[in-house]
Motif scaffolding. Sequence first.
Motif: not given
Length: 282
Positions: A10-13, A77-84, A100-103, A107-112
């Motif tokens: 997952g993505l950790y902020l 980044i999203l590809g790596l998260i998708g790979e586990g 900053d552009p992190g939002w 949003a893209q991670a949540q959409d996936r």
Amino acid sequence: MSTEHELLPGLYLVSTPLGNLGDLSERAREVLSRASFVAGETSQSVLKWFQLLELGEKKPGLLSYRESSKDKDGAKILGLIGEGHSVALISDAGTPGISDPGWQLVAQAQDRGLSVWPVPGPCAAIGALSVSGFPSRYFWFEGFLPQSGRARKDALQRLDESAAPCVLYESPHRFLQTLQDLCSVRPEREIFVSREMTKKFEESWRGTLSRAVEEWPNKMIKGEFTLVLGPRQLEEETGQGVSQETIDLARELAIPTKSAARFLKHLFPQESKKELYRRLSE
């Protein structure tokens, strides 16, 4: 978190200190140490934390996530998260995703359907608001103002129309001009200025905008600034800060006048409930 050595994919902020390294939380240390990758605006900002945490050869992989290349960086980044894998996102300081552009990555991670977790900590906006002495039941966060043109004029108008305290970020080379612009709109509005928050030469100041434009040119203009505009003084004793249209809409709710006045007072806390009741009764 699945085991002592790995994080769930997952993505950790991860919030990092504004200046004082003692503000890094234990959970932030843990996530930065155990993530598969750490992404930041610059490689230097990420490597700094690898060195401070003394990760050595066990350090996570390094990724970039910049405004100028956010589409390409985000896809990786999203590809790596998708790979586990797990990815910790940091900003240069404070909470990523705030001004900053992190939002957009979130949003893209949540959409996936990918997991996104906050690791709360320092945030300049909340830090400044908490010590401003202004009411903080609700507030407006503007972040960085547009640098020029119509967009800047529109932003200044938004701030002037907001009755709530307003939080802005500003760089040192535009700070004085921003004070001038704010003062030209409403010189007697109060402002709280925080410079170099949590750092060695931290400074705080509070007064009217008219005083600010007189005093700050003679002070040190270095470091990052967080500004908090105080609540705008709407003609609170006359109730005229609430438009007639709003009064009419409240009447249409078909509730007792006393309840309608209490409702409007909740929405406009600086207004006089007595005067609101009078206008609703007309």
